[in-house]
Design an enzyme around this catalytic site. Structure first.
Site, PDB file in Angstrom:
ATOM      1  N   HIS A 157      20.214 168.631 108.650  1.00  0.00           N
ATOM      2  CA  HIS A 157      21.744 168.791 108.283  1.00  0.00           C
ATOM      3  C   HIS A 157      21.568 168.018 106.767  1.00  0.00           C
ATOM      4  CE1 HIS A 157      25.671 166.030 105.976  1.00  0.00           C
ATOM      5  NE2 HIS A 157      25.472 166.624 106.977  1.00  0.00           N
ATOM      6  N   ASN A 159      24.877 169.417 102.799  1.00  0.00           N
ATOM      7  CA  ASN A 159      26.100 168.034 102.731  1.00  0.00           C
ATOM      8  C   ASN A 159      26.067 168.264 101.208  1.00  0.00           C
ATOM      9  OD1 ASN A 159      28.809 166.829 102.343  1.00  0.00           O
ATOM     10  ND2 ASN A 159      29.516 168.570 103.249  1.00  0.00           N
ATOM     11  N   TYR A 160      26.992 169.090 100.257  1.00  0.00           N
ATOM     12  CA  TYR A 160      26.659 169.138  99.213  1.00  0.00           C
ATOM     13  C   TYR A 160      28.942 168.983  98.509  1.00  0.00           C
ATOM     14  CZ  TYR A 160      22.260 167.966  99.045  1.00  0.00           C
ATOM     15  OH  TYR A 160      21.004 167.463  99.453  1.00  0.00           O
ATOM     16  N   ARG A 161      29.215 168.371  97.701  1.00  0.00           N
ATOM     17  CA  ARG A 161      30.627 168.193  97.890  1.00  0.00           C
ATOM     18  C   ARG A 161      31.022 168.046  96.107  1.00  0.00           C
ATOM     19  NH1 ARG A 161      29.470 164.530 101.196  1.00  0.00           N
ATOM     20  NH2 ARG A 161      29.375 162.599 100.557  1.00  0.00           N
ATOM     21  N   GLU A 314      37.492 174.099 114.509  1.00  0.00           N
ATOM     22  CA  GLU A 314      36.059 175.187 114.628  1.00  0.00           C
ATOM     23  C   GLU A 314      35.239 174.572 113.921  1.00  0.00           C
ATOM     24  OE1 GLU A 314      35.309 176.446 116.789  1.00  0.00           O
ATOM     25  OE2 GLU A 314      36.839 175.913 118.879  1.00  0.00           O
TER      26      GLU A 314
END
Length: 353
Positions: A157, A159-161, A314
């Site tokens: 996993h 995630n970069y935001r 979704e």
């Protein structure tokens, strides 16, 4: 931070950009535009890398469980949000190597509800937020979860935001967040060390204190409290990153995102052709059940998504596996490979010397 390339075309993305390409070029020196182009490019590179392995598997995998599957490609689902912005959800499902692979980019704007502001205030104690009213926000990020078919291949996993919000007296508050973590189903110290060492190298290029700090934060964050165990063997995790400067923070984010392929793809290549037993598959599905529990009960991104007006369910739930399992009072056999893995999940260790 380098501005958006004026010769950029959408061929470098999985689909048309969320913000019109002409607008991205016109505002090419803004952080918002630079970050959107960056995450769209990361999405394309990662999807192509996974597709290459999936297509190659056509010639090498012959298994009764997988008969009828062919080397799948990602389906790019571009969507818009009436409240502002949109995204591209790329999904590869029922492949020979990847049972479910999701790589999601979102770029959204709008108003945070009062409830969401209260929740964000709890999570971002160092950010100056004004409670009691809705606040304008901008959020952009890439999030991916890869669930392989073979239990010898771990789940990854990342995630970069980037987030902007109008804080007290109209000031703009901004910060970066993210991380990369590994959820294995087979105990393999060499794989764990490679994964962590690659992330440590990416961190060390910017600040020697980052890796040990963010490794500890990752172990703390991906903790399933009601089980007393971690989701996996960790990696790095951070939030509220807004120092020493915007350019420094973005440079660090780039290094972390660029480390995803070298930290993970060698683990896929080395393991996706290995044979596995029904018991190993059963254990994989049980561990995926734990993955579901964490994401639905504790994950901040999932909670934020559900609390955001006009959220696309979704895309929020793209992280969930295609198959998972729960068994009553299941416990690994003492001394087994599964038991060895469980001990690490209950008591994390350092993988980088």
């Amino acid at each position: 931070m380098e501005p958006v390339d004026q010769n950029l075309t959408c061929d470098e993305f999985m689909d048309q950009s969320i913000t019109p390409l002409d607008e991205l070029k016109a505002t090419g020196s803004s952080t918002r535009s630079i970050f959107e182009v960056f995450i769209l490019s990361v999405q394309k590179r990662f999807c192509v890398a996974l597709e290459t392995i999936e297509k190659k598997s056509n010639e090498s995998i012959v298994d009764s469980e997988q008969n009828g599957y062919s080397g799948r490609c990602f389906v790019a689902d571009r969507w818009q949000r009436k409240e502002g912005g949109g995204g591209i959800s790329c999904v590869l499902q029922d492949g020979k190597v990847f049972e479910k692979a999701g790589v999601n980019v979102s770029v959204v704007t709008g108003q945070l509800s009062k409830e969401a502001v209260v929740q964000m205030k709890k999570q971002h104690k160092d950010i100056d937020l004004e409670e009691g009213r809705e606040l304008p926000f901008f959020a952009a990020g890439i999030s991916s979860v890869i669930h392989p078919r073979n239990p010898h291949v771990p789940t990854i996993h990342f995630n970069y935001r980037y987030f902007e919000i109008q804080g007290q007296k109209g000031s703009t508050e901004w910060w970066f967040g993210g991380g990369t973590d590994l959820t294995p189903y087979v105990y393999d110290e060499n794989s764990f060390k490679h994964f962590h060492s690659t992330l440590a190298d990416a961190c060390d290029r910017h600040d020697k204190s980052y890796y040990p700090k963010f490794k500890a934060e990752c172990d703390d964050y991906f903790y399933i409290k009601h089980r007393g165990e971690r989701r996996g063997v960790g990696g790095i995790f951070f939030d509220d990153l807004n120092k020493p400067s915007l350019a420094d923070c973005f440079g660090f984010i780039k290094s972390c995102a660029q480390a995803v392929i070298p930290c993970y793809l060698p683990l896929v290549e080395a393991n996706y052709l290995k044979s596995y037993s029904p018991d190993q598959r059963r254990w994989q599905l049980l561990r995926r059940g734990r993955y579901v529990e964490f994401n639905l009960v504790y994950d901040r991104g999932t909670k934020f998504g559900f609390a955001t007006p006009g959220a696309r369910i979704e895309s929020i739930l793209i992280s969930l596996p295609l198959h998972a399992s729960w068994e009553y009072m299941h416990s690994p056999v003492e001394g087994s490979d599964q038991d060895k893995l469980m001990k690490i999940l209950k008591q994390p260790k350092d993988w980088v010397c």
